[in-house]
Design a protein around this motif. Structure first.
Motif, PDB file in Angstrom:
ATOM      1  N   UNK A 205      82.271   6.031  -5.215  1.00  0.00           N
ATOM      2  CA  UNK A 205      82.865   5.548  -3.977  1.00  0.00           C
ATOM      3  C   UNK A 205      82.809   6.660  -2.924  1.00  0.00           C
ATOM      4  N   UNK A 206      83.122   6.322  -1.684  1.00  0.00           N
ATOM      5  CA  UNK A 206      83.167   7.341  -0.629  1.00  0.00           C
ATOM      6  C   UNK A 206      84.152   8.448  -0.994  1.00  0.00           C
ATOM      7  N   UNK A 207      85.319   8.042  -1.513  1.00  0.00           N
ATOM      8  CA  UNK A 207      86.329   9.031  -1.885  1.00  0.00           C
ATOM      9  C   UNK A 207      85.827   9.966  -2.968  1.00  0.00           C
ATOM     10  N   UNK A 208      85.012   9.442  -3.887  1.00  0.00           N
ATOM     11  CA  UNK A 208      84.438  10.299  -4.930  1.00  0.00           C
ATOM     12  C   UNK A 208      83.575  11.391  -4.314  1.00  0.00           C
ATOM     13  N   UNK A 209      82.688  11.004  -3.407  1.00  0.00           N
ATOM     14  CA  UNK A 209      81.782  11.978  -2.793  1.00  0.00           C
ATOM     15  C   UNK A 209      82.550  13.024  -1.983  1.00  0.00           C
ATOM     16  N   UNK A 210      83.591  12.588  -1.288  1.00  0.00           N
ATOM     17  CA  UNK A 210      84.408  13.534  -0.528  1.00  0.00           C
ATOM     18  C   UNK A 210      85.086  14.517  -1.475  1.00  0.00           C
ATOM     19  N   UNK A 211      85.659  13.991  -2.572  1.00  0.00           N
ATOM     20  CA  UNK A 211      86.347  14.853  -3.526  1.00  0.00           C
ATOM     21  C   UNK A 211      85.378  15.827  -4.184  1.00  0.00           C
ATOM     22  N   UNK A 212      84.203  15.350  -4.577  1.00  0.00           N
ATOM     23  CA  UNK A 212      83.214  16.205  -5.234  1.00  0.00           C
ATOM     24  C   UNK A 212      82.758  17.327  -4.300  1.00  0.00           C
ATOM     25  N   UNK A 213      82.510  16.979  -3.040  1.00  0.00           N
ATOM     26  CA  UNK A 213      82.052  17.998  -2.090  1.00  0.00           C
ATOM     27  C   UNK A 213      83.114  19.067  -1.889  1.00  0.00           C
ATOM     28  N   UNK A 214      84.383  18.652  -1.803  1.00  0.00           N
ATOM     29  CA  UNK A 214      85.456  19.600  -1.535  1.00  0.00           C
ATOM     30  C   UNK A 214      85.811  20.466  -2.738  1.00  0.00           C
ATOM     31  N   UNK A 215      85.224  20.195  -3.882  1.00  0.00           N
ATOM     32  CA  UNK A 215      85.434  21.058  -5.043  1.00  0.00           C
ATOM     33  C   UNK A 215      84.716  22.399  -4.896  1.00  0.00           C
ATOM     34  N   UNK A 216      83.780  22.483  -3.954  1.00  0.00           N
ATOM     35  CA  UNK A 216      83.034  23.718  -3.721  1.00  0.00           C
ATOM     36  C   UNK A 216      83.772  24.579  -2.700  1.00  0.00           C
ATOM     37  N   UNK A 217      84.054  25.858  -3.025  1.00  0.00           N
ATOM     38  CA  UNK A 217      84.740  26.739  -2.065  1.00  0.00           C
ATOM     39  C   UNK A 217      83.979  26.828  -0.750  1.00  0.00           C
ATOM     40  N   UNK A 218      84.707  26.698   0.354  1.00  0.00           N
ATOM     41  CA  UNK A 218      84.096  26.819   1.668  1.00  0.00           C
ATOM     42  C   UNK A 218      83.832  25.503   2.361  1.00  0.00           C
ATOM     43  N   UNK A 219      84.003  24.372   1.651  1.00  0.00           N
ATOM     44  CA  UNK A 219      83.752  23.062   2.267  1.00  0.00           C
ATOM     45  C   UNK A 219      85.009  22.576   2.954  1.00  0.00           C
ATOM     46  N   UNK A 220      84.864  22.146   4.206  1.00  0.00           N
ATOM     47  CA  UNK A 220      85.975  21.598   4.967  1.00  0.00           C
ATOM     48  C   UNK A 220      85.863  20.095   5.103  1.00  0.00           C
ATOM     49  N   UNK A 221      85.573  19.637   6.325  1.00  0.00           N
ATOM     50  CA  UNK A 221      85.432  18.201   6.559  1.00  0.00           C
ATOM     51  C   UNK A 221      84.185  17.647   5.858  1.00  0.00           C
ATOM     52  N   UNK A 222      84.302  16.419   5.361  1.00  0.00           N
ATOM     53  CA  UNK A 222      83.183  15.748   4.686  1.00  0.00           C
ATOM     54  C   UNK A 222      83.057  14.345   5.255  1.00  0.00           C
TER      55      UNK A 222
END
Length: 369
Positions: A205-222
């Motif tokens: 889902x969209x929420x999955x992709x946002x959560x996965x991206x934010x697991x990486x240090x340094x990622x802000x808005x997705x």
């Protein structure tokens, strides 16, 4: 979703005076319970300690039991239960250009510094051995000694060797150092914990992709764009946690984390999804203005302070937000060393700047007359 306020059980709403009065009523009838009596003096400290437990200790314990209110290590425990950890601070990296005598050897671990500002400089180390060649120049990869955003400095900021190296004439970083991010704070980590708890699905889902991206240090808005290039395609646009354009290395890390091998499902994305990770576009905000300086300040130091404050302001804006002309003027006016300013132009005009839905504001040229 609005967070519910912390509501404490009714039994915690008993004051020190109420507790002590109840204790005095339990004394034998022939005991003196007036203030200053032995029984009064013995029971008063107990009432005070119990009140402290009811008013402070137990509410704090309840708060730490709930991710909405927990802090520090107790919030980390909630993250561990959800299978996520606080994003660690990272070290800024870059490249320095060294000029000097051909054949001069510069060992790995050589310490370099910026100029001092308010008595403090930022230190870096070379991460590989290097030798100046016959051109009289060599480029060396460097890393900040202290983690966090403090190590991200503009070009031509790193100019000094902590200890002189014979044969070296000058050093500088031709480009800005990048990649330094602060440890994730409680509010950011809390948001990810609650988001994970509420939206965990692992189905793409969209929420999955946002959560996965934010697991990486340094990622802000997705920003997630489904089927952007046909069925099964997903575009994930990211900005850095400082609100600036994501560096290529950060984009690569997110791509590897979510979908390193196309549609094969080698990452977190479901099999069949073709995921493209790219950066949210950066809208350069160029400024020009004149200032009157206070005694003891230089234009360059004031410029760096203004750029630092602008970076914080731009980082608070979401993609597609509004860059306010008056806010920029207020930042300039409240910068230490600025007595007054005039003729402020933002991207050549005096109007607010509306960002596109896939844009974040980044600092462009800052020209000070």
């Amino acid at each position: 979703m609005a967070e519910l306020p912390l509501v404490l059980p009714e039994f915690l709403n008993e004051s020190e005076e109420e507790i002590h009065e109840r204790m005095l009523k339990q004394a034998p009838s022939n005991f003196d319970v007036s203030e200053g009596s032995l029984f009064w003096d013995i029971t008063k400290p107990t009432a005070m300690e119990k009140a402290k437990i009811l008013e402070f200790t137990l509410p704090l314990l309840i708060m730490h039991m709930l991710p909405q209110f927990a802090e520090g290590i107790f919030l980390d425990y909630h993250g561990e239960r959800e299978g996520i950890s606080r994003r660690a601070a990272t070290y800024s990296t870059g490249t320095i250009e060294v000029t000097g005598v051909s054949g001069t050897f510069i060992p790995a671990g050589t310490t370099l510094t910026t100029d001092e500002v308010d008595g403090v400089s930022i230190e870096y180390r070379t991460i590989a051995d290097a030798t100046i060649d016959e051109s009289g120049v060599v480029k060396i990869q460097i890393e900040a000694l202290e983690s966090g955003t403090r190590g991200n400095v503009p070009s031509n900021s790193i100019k000094n060797l902590l200890e002189p190296v014979s044969g070296v004439h000058s050093i500088t970083n031709v480009e800005s150092t990048i990649g330094g991010y602060d440890e994730e704070n409680d509010e950011e980590f809390r948001e990810r914990i609650l988001q994970t708890s509420r939206t965990r699905s692992f189905t793409g889902t969209k929420e999955d992709y946002i959560r996965w991206a934010k697991e990486i240090p340094g990622v802000g808005e997705v920003l997630v764009v489904p089927e952007w290039d046909g069925p099964g395609t997903v575009k994930v646009l990211i900005a850095s946690s400082s609100g600036s354009v994501a560096a290529p290395e950060l984009i690569k890390q997110v791509q590897t984390h979510i979908a390193p091998d196309g549609r094969d499902g080698g990452g977190l994305a479901p099999i069949g999804a073709l995921v493209t990770v790219t950066g949210i576009n950066g809208k350069s905000i160029n400024l020009s203005f004149a200032i009157t300086l206070a005694e003891g300040y230089t234009t360059e130091n004031v410029r760096k302070s203004i750029e630092s404050s602008l970076s914080g302001y731009f980082g608070e804006l979401e993609q597609g937000g509004l860059v306010r002309y008056m806010k920029i003027g207020a930042i300039i006016m409240t910068t230490p060393g600025v007595v007054d300013y005039d003729n402020l132009l933002v991207n050549g005009g005096s109007a607010n700047i509306q960002l596109a839905p896939d844009e974040v504001a980044v600092i462009g040229e800052v020209l000070i007359a």
